[in-house]
Write an enzyme that holds these catalytic residues in place. Structure first.
Site, PDB file in Angstrom:
ATOM      1  N   THR A 121      -6.819  20.287  44.440  1.00 35.22           N
ATOM      2  CA  THR A 121      -8.282  20.331  44.486  1.00 35.22           C
ATOM      3  C   THR A 121      -8.811  19.975  45.866  1.00 35.22           C
ATOM      4  O   THR A 121      -8.157  19.226  46.609  1.00 35.22           O
ATOM      5  CB  THR A 121      -8.833  19.329  43.444  1.00 35.22           C
ATOM      6  OG1 THR A 121     -10.233  19.146  43.671  1.00 35.22           O
ATOM      7  CG2 THR A 121      -8.169  17.962  43.559  1.00 35.22           C
ATOM      8  N   ASP A 122     -10.020  20.437  46.152  1.00 43.68           N
ATOM      9  CA  ASP A 122     -10.663  20.051  47.421  1.00 43.68           C
ATOM     10  C   ASP A 122     -11.060  18.569  47.432  1.00 43.68           C
ATOM     11  O   ASP A 122     -11.357  18.010  48.489  1.00 43.68           O
ATOM     12  CB  ASP A 122     -11.877  20.936  47.711  1.00 43.68           C
ATOM     13  CG  ASP A 122     -12.954  20.913  46.640  1.00 43.68           C
ATOM     14  OD1 ASP A 122     -12.800  20.198  45.626  1.00 43.68           O
ATOM     15  OD2 ASP A 122     -13.974  21.627  46.815  1.00 43.68           O
ATOM     16  N   GLU A 123     -11.050  17.934  46.253  1.00 45.41           N
ATOM     17  CA  GLU A 123     -11.485  16.528  46.192  1.00 45.41           C
ATOM     18  C   GLU A 123     -10.549  15.584  46.931  1.00 45.41           C
ATOM     19  O   GLU A 123     -10.912  14.433  47.191  1.00 45.41           O
ATOM     20  CB  GLU A 123     -11.608  16.079  44.738  1.00 45.41           C
ATOM     21  CG  GLU A 123     -12.653  16.846  43.986  1.00 45.41           C
ATOM     22  CD  GLU A 123     -13.010  16.217  42.652  1.00 45.41           C
ATOM     23  OE1 GLU A 123     -12.695  15.034  42.442  1.00 45.41           O
ATOM     24  OE2 GLU A 123     -13.609  16.917  41.829  1.00 45.41           O
ATOM     25  N   TYR A 148      -9.024  10.017  39.779  1.00 40.51           N
ATOM     26  CA  TYR A 148      -8.568  11.410  39.640  1.00 40.51           C
ATOM     27  C   TYR A 148      -8.135  11.977  40.990  1.00 40.51           C
ATOM     28  O   TYR A 148      -7.002  12.446  41.158  1.00 40.51           O
ATOM     29  CB  TYR A 148      -9.672  12.297  39.037  1.00 40.51           C
ATOM     30  CG  TYR A 148      -9.427  13.775  39.251  1.00 40.51           C
ATOM     31  CD1 TYR A 148      -8.357  14.415  38.651  1.00 40.51           C
ATOM     32  CD2 TYR A 148     -10.257  14.531  40.093  1.00 40.51           C
ATOM     33  CE1 TYR A 148      -8.099  15.770  38.877  1.00 40.51           C
ATOM     34  CE2 TYR A 148     -10.007  15.879  40.313  1.00 40.51           C
ATOM     35  CZ  TYR A 148      -8.935  16.496  39.704  1.00 40.51           C
ATOM     36  OH  TYR A 148      -8.686  17.824  39.936  1.00 40.51           O
ATOM     37  N   LYS A 152      -4.402  13.156  42.508  1.00 36.67           N
ATOM     38  CA  LYS A 152      -4.129  14.520  42.967  1.00 36.67           C
ATOM     39  C   LYS A 152      -3.646  14.480  44.432  1.00 36.67           C
ATOM     40  O   LYS A 152      -2.715  15.198  44.805  1.00 36.67           O
ATOM     41  CB  LYS A 152      -5.373  15.407  42.855  1.00 36.67           C
ATOM     42  CG  LYS A 152      -5.776  15.773  41.443  1.00 36.67           C
ATOM     43  CD  LYS A 152      -4.730  16.547  40.671  1.00 36.67           C
ATOM     44  CE  LYS A 152      -4.517  17.957  41.197  1.00 36.67           C
ATOM     45  NZ  LYS A 152      -3.604  18.733  40.297  1.00 36.67           N
TER      46      LYS A 152
HETATM   47  P1  NAD Z   1      -7.914  21.008  32.151  1.00 31.91           P
HETATM   48  O1  NAD Z   1      -8.148  19.553  31.924  1.00 31.91           O
HETATM   49  O2  NAD Z   1      -8.837  22.005  31.531  1.00 31.91           O
HETATM   50  O3  NAD Z   1      -6.436  21.405  31.663  1.00 31.91           O
HETATM   51  C1  NAD Z   1      -5.326  20.589  31.892  1.00 31.91           C
HETATM   52  C2  NAD Z   1      -4.189  21.070  30.995  1.00 31.91           C
HETATM   53  O4  NAD Z   1      -3.020  20.285  31.286  1.00 31.91           O
HETATM   54  C3  NAD Z   1      -4.475  20.893  29.501  1.00 31.91           C
HETATM   55  O5  NAD Z   1      -4.083  22.046  28.779  1.00 31.91           O
HETATM   56  C4  NAD Z   1      -3.618  19.689  29.109  1.00 31.91           C
HETATM   57  O6  NAD Z   1      -3.197  19.713  27.745  1.00 31.91           O
HETATM   58  C5  NAD Z   1      -2.453  19.832  30.078  1.00 31.91           C
HETATM   59  N1  NAD Z   1      -1.771  18.554  30.326  1.00 31.91           N
HETATM   60  C6  NAD Z   1      -2.330  17.365  30.653  1.00 31.91           C
HETATM   61  N2  NAD Z   1      -1.374  16.425  30.800  1.00 31.91           N
HETATM   62  C7  NAD Z   1      -0.185  17.049  30.597  1.00 31.91           C
HETATM   63  C8  NAD Z   1       1.161  16.619  30.628  1.00 31.91           C
HETATM   64  N3  NAD Z   1       1.487  15.332  30.898  1.00 31.91           N
HETATM   65  N4  NAD Z   1       2.141  17.520  30.378  1.00 31.91           N
HETATM   66  C9  NAD Z   1       1.833  18.808  30.094  1.00 31.91           C
HETATM   67  N5  NAD Z   1       0.573  19.269  30.031  1.00 31.91           N
HETATM   68  C10 NAD Z   1      -0.429  18.399  30.293  1.00 31.91           C
HETATM   69  O7  NAD Z   1      -7.844  21.172  33.730  1.00 31.91           O
HETATM   70  P2  NAD Z   1      -8.326  22.386  34.652  1.00 31.91           P
HETATM   71  O8  NAD Z   1      -9.738  22.196  35.000  1.00 31.91           O
HETATM   72  O9  NAD Z   1      -7.847  23.636  34.070  1.00 31.91           O
HETATM   73  O10 NAD Z   1      -7.465  22.073  35.972  1.00 31.91           O
HETATM   74  C11 NAD Z   1      -6.160  22.619  36.134  1.00 31.91           C
HETATM   75  C12 NAD Z   1      -5.637  22.233  37.500  1.00 31.91           C
HETATM   76  O11 NAD Z   1      -6.499  22.728  38.515  1.00 31.91           O
HETATM   77  C13 NAD Z   1      -5.546  20.728  37.730  1.00 31.91           C
HETATM   78  O12 NAD Z   1      -4.359  20.459  38.444  1.00 31.91           O
HETATM   79  C14 NAD Z   1      -6.775  20.418  38.563  1.00 31.91           C
HETATM   80  O13 NAD Z   1      -6.551  19.297  39.371  1.00 31.91           O
HETATM   81  C15 NAD Z   1      -6.888  21.674  39.363  1.00 31.91           C
HETATM   82  N6  NAD Z   1      -8.253  22.017  39.847  1.00 31.91           N
HETATM   83  C16 NAD Z   1      -9.283  22.082  38.978  1.00 31.91           C
HETATM   84  C17 NAD Z   1     -10.544  22.472  39.438  1.00 31.91           C
HETATM   85  C18 NAD Z   1     -11.723  22.614  38.503  1.00 31.91           C
HETATM   86  O14 NAD Z   1     -12.813  22.953  38.946  1.00 31.91           O
HETATM   87  N7  NAD Z   1     -11.576  22.398  37.208  1.00 31.91           N
HETATM   88  C19 NAD Z   1     -10.724  22.757  40.798  1.00 31.91           C
HETATM   89  C20 NAD Z   1      -9.634  22.655  41.666  1.00 31.91           C
HETATM   90  C21 NAD Z   1      -8.403  22.301  41.177  1.00 31.91           C
HETATM   91  O1  TDX Z   2     -23.217  16.026  32.760  1.00 34.55           O
HETATM   92  C1  TDX Z   2     -22.964  16.099  33.971  1.00 34.55           C
HETATM   93  N1  TDX Z   2     -24.002  16.047  34.861  1.00 34.55           N
HETATM   94  C2  TDX Z   2     -23.807  16.119  36.213  1.00 34.55           C
HETATM   95  O2  TDX Z   2     -24.787  16.060  36.971  1.00 34.55           O
HETATM   96  C3  TDX Z   2     -21.620  16.264  34.476  1.00 34.55           C
HETATM   97  C4  TDX Z   2     -20.460  16.323  33.517  1.00 34.55           C
HETATM   98  C5  TDX Z   2     -21.450  16.355  35.835  1.00 34.55           C
HETATM   99  N2  TDX Z   2     -22.500  16.280  36.683  1.00 34.55           N
HETATM  100  C6  TDX Z   2     -22.269  16.449  38.139  1.00 34.55           C
HETATM  101  C7  TDX Z   2     -21.133  15.676  38.739  1.00 34.55           C
HETATM  102  C8  TDX Z   2     -20.667  16.587  39.875  1.00 34.55           C
HETATM  103  O3  TDX Z   2     -21.490  16.389  41.011  1.00 34.55           O
HETATM  104  O4  TDX Z   2     -21.926  17.835  38.308  1.00 34.55           O
HETATM  105  C9  TDX Z   2     -20.924  17.990  39.334  1.00 34.55           C
HETATM  106  C10 TDX Z   2     -19.699  18.649  38.750  1.00 34.55           C
HETATM  107  O5  TDX Z   2     -19.103  17.719  37.839  1.00 34.55           O
HETATM  108  P1  TDX Z   2     -17.720  18.022  37.095  1.00 34.55           P
HETATM  109  O6  TDX Z   2     -17.817  19.272  36.315  1.00 34.55           O
HETATM  110  O7  TDX Z   2     -17.290  16.773  36.394  1.00 34.55           O
HETATM  111  O8  TDX Z   2     -16.756  18.367  38.325  1.00 34.55           O
HETATM  112  P2  TDX Z   2     -16.277  17.530  39.621  1.00 34.55           P
HETATM  113  O9  TDX Z   2     -16.332  16.078  39.395  1.00 34.55           O
HETATM  114  O10 TDX Z   2     -16.986  18.116  40.796  1.00 34.55           O
HETATM  115  O11 TDX Z   2     -14.716  17.978  39.634  1.00 34.55           O
HETATM  116  C11 TDX Z   2     -14.346  19.329  39.321  1.00 34.55           C
HETATM  117  O12 TDX Z   2     -14.039  20.058  40.476  1.00 34.55           O
HETATM  118  C12 TDX Z   2     -12.900  19.689  41.191  1.00 34.55           C
HETATM  119  C13 TDX Z   2     -13.153  19.342  38.378  1.00 34.55           C
HETATM  120  O13 TDX Z   2     -13.464  18.601  37.202  1.00 34.55           O
HETATM  121  C14 TDX Z   2     -11.933  18.808  39.042  1.00 34.55           C
HETATM  122  O14 TDX Z   2     -10.803  18.920  38.189  1.00 34.55           O
HETATM  123  C15 TDX Z   2     -11.678  19.584  40.300  1.00 34.55           C
HETATM  124  O15 TDX Z   2     -10.630  18.996  41.006  1.00 34.55           O
END
Ligand code: NAD
Ligand code: TDX
Length: 332
Positions: A121-123, A148, A152
């Site tokens: 992630t960019d975080e 988190y 990562k």
């Molecule tokens: P998510 O929480 O929707 O999905 C995570 C999945 O991993 C789930 O299916 C869960 O059951 C599985 N999991 C968790 N712990 C596990 C374990 N110990 N063994 C096997 N499976 C396990 O997450 P997401 O939003 O799909 O993110 C996926 C990846 O992308 C992560 O690595 C996250 O850091 C990265 N990422 C997410 C975002 C975003 O915007 N959501 C952005 C950049 C990077």
């Molecule tokens: O109810 C809400 N209201 C609100 O204002 C929630 C759930 C979030 N927020 C804000 C927090 C953040 O500034 O919205 C923004 C996005 O929040 P999230 O969806 O929780 O994402 P963020 O914390 O930015 O992280 C996401 O992007 C990077 C993913 O969850 C991560 O897994 C990924 O690494």
């Protein structure tokens, strides 16, 4: 035909990736997923059964991971605890999965000499000021804020060390905020869409000035496919689609698109340590590997995502009440 192992394939981005892979290649996919609260087998429903094998298990389970690595060509590692708010409540699963789990996969990659692509992630870069013209690049120093993002960051550093010390064949990508179908209702965009569908007012943390750089999950998938095909071992690629928007603008757009008044939302307690702004410069990926995003119109992508949640209440409804009860207990 290649055999891919996809960890976390029942989650949001992993399941989008599997839909993408099965639609664009003849690869076979084995999914390793623990089915935590965030995993949902229904996200993989309807895919051809002869091309997908589902294994319920933990990426930190060494013997299981060894068995699966031995049977595949490449591994794409999505599994993680992924929600910042949860990591503020209970960091332990983040350490177990993001650090120990990634370590376990790296040891298997070393033992069986398998290519591993690590999804990050960019975080990991921390945050930027609102008025800073800079964006993150591959050389931005790591500076994570939350449990988190620090786990990562730790997982990325493990991958780099295993590449350098043991010659593991691995690549890393750090992507910005994803939106699209199959995203858990705990996350910002699905939470607000499903709130409106339930007659609950959207909840904006603090003033809502925080900026996220949005990319459609399908564009994330095509970028990962590009890196799998053409990426150079040991390299890191940033993935982004020039989608910076502040949270207030996104909530107002959701309300607009759903036919509600633009100001029909509540300001709630801010997230502790809330990162202000993320922004990705994806020049390296675009110029060296020739990738570019398909979803260039955020409003159109958001509209399609809203429609997906309208059409799939059976998918999200079981999680909704529990998520809202958790947020309500924190004044959010
Ligand atoms: P998510 O929480 O929707 O999905 C995570 C999945 O991993 C789930 O299916 C869960 O059951 C599985 N999991 C968790 N712990 C596990 C374990 N110990 N063994 C096997 N499976 C396990 O997450 P997401 O939003 O799909 O993110 C996926 C990846 O992308 C992560 O690595 C996250 O850091 C990265 N990422 C997410 C975002 C975003 O915007 N959501 C952005 C950049 C990077
Ligand atoms: O109810 C809400 N209201 C609100 O204002 C929630 C759930 C979030 N927020 C804000 C927090 C953040 O500034 O919205 C923004 C996005 O929040 P999230 O969806 O929780 O994402 P963020 O914390 O930015 O992280 C996401 O992007 C990077 C993913 O969850 C991560 O897994 C990924 O690494």
């Amino acid at each position: 035909m290649r055999r891919l192992l996809v960890t976390g394939g029942a989650g949001f981005i992993g399941s989008n990736f599997i839909h993408h892979v099965l639609g664009h290649t003849d690869h076979h996919v084995t999914v390793l997923d623990k089915l935590t609260y965030a995993g949902n087998r229904a996200s993989l429903a309807g895919l051809p059964e002869n091309r997908i094998t589902f294994v319920e298990g933990d990426i930190a389970d060494g013997p299981l991971v060894d068995e699966l690595f031995a049977a595949v060509n490449d591994v794409v590692h999505y599994a993680a605890e992924s929600h910042n708010d949860n990591s503020l409540n209970d960091p332990r699963p983040f350490v177990d999965t993001n650090i120990i789990g990634t370590y376990t996969l790296l040891e298997a990659a070393r033992k069986y000499d398998r290519r591993l692509h690590h999804i990050s992630t960019d975080e990991v870069y921390g945050d930027l000021e609102l008025d800073d013209p800079a964006r993150f690049t591959e050389s931005t120093p790591y500076n994570p804020s939350s449990p988190y993002s620090s786990t990562k960051a730790g997982s990325d550093l493990l991958v780099r060390a295993w590449v350098r010390s043991f010659g593991v064949r691995a690549t890393i990508s750090n992507c910005s905020n994803n939106y699209g179908p199959y995203q858990h209702v705990e996350k910002f965009i699905p939470r607000q869409i499903t709130n409106v569908l339930r007659g609950i007012r959207p909840k904006l943390y603090g003033a809502g000035e925080n900026v996220r750089d949005w990319i459609h999950a399908d564009d994330h998938s095509s970028a990962v496919m590009t890196i799998l095909d053409k990426g150079e071992m040991g390299e890191t690629y940033l993935i982004g689609a020039d989608g910076e928007k502040d949270n207030k603008t996104v909530v107002e757009l959701i309300l607009d698109l759903m036919g509600e008044a633009r100001d029909a939302y509540d300001h709630v307690t801010d997230r502790a340590g809330h990162d202000m702004r993320y922004a990705i410069d994806s020049t390296k990926l675009r110029s060296t590997l020739g990738w570019s995003p398909t979803y260039r119109d955020f409003e159109a992508g958001l509209e399609a995502t809203i429609q997906w949640y309208r059409d799939h209440e059976d998918w999200w409804a079981p999680a909704k009440d529990g998520v809202e009860a958790f947020y309500a207990s924190k004044g959010q």
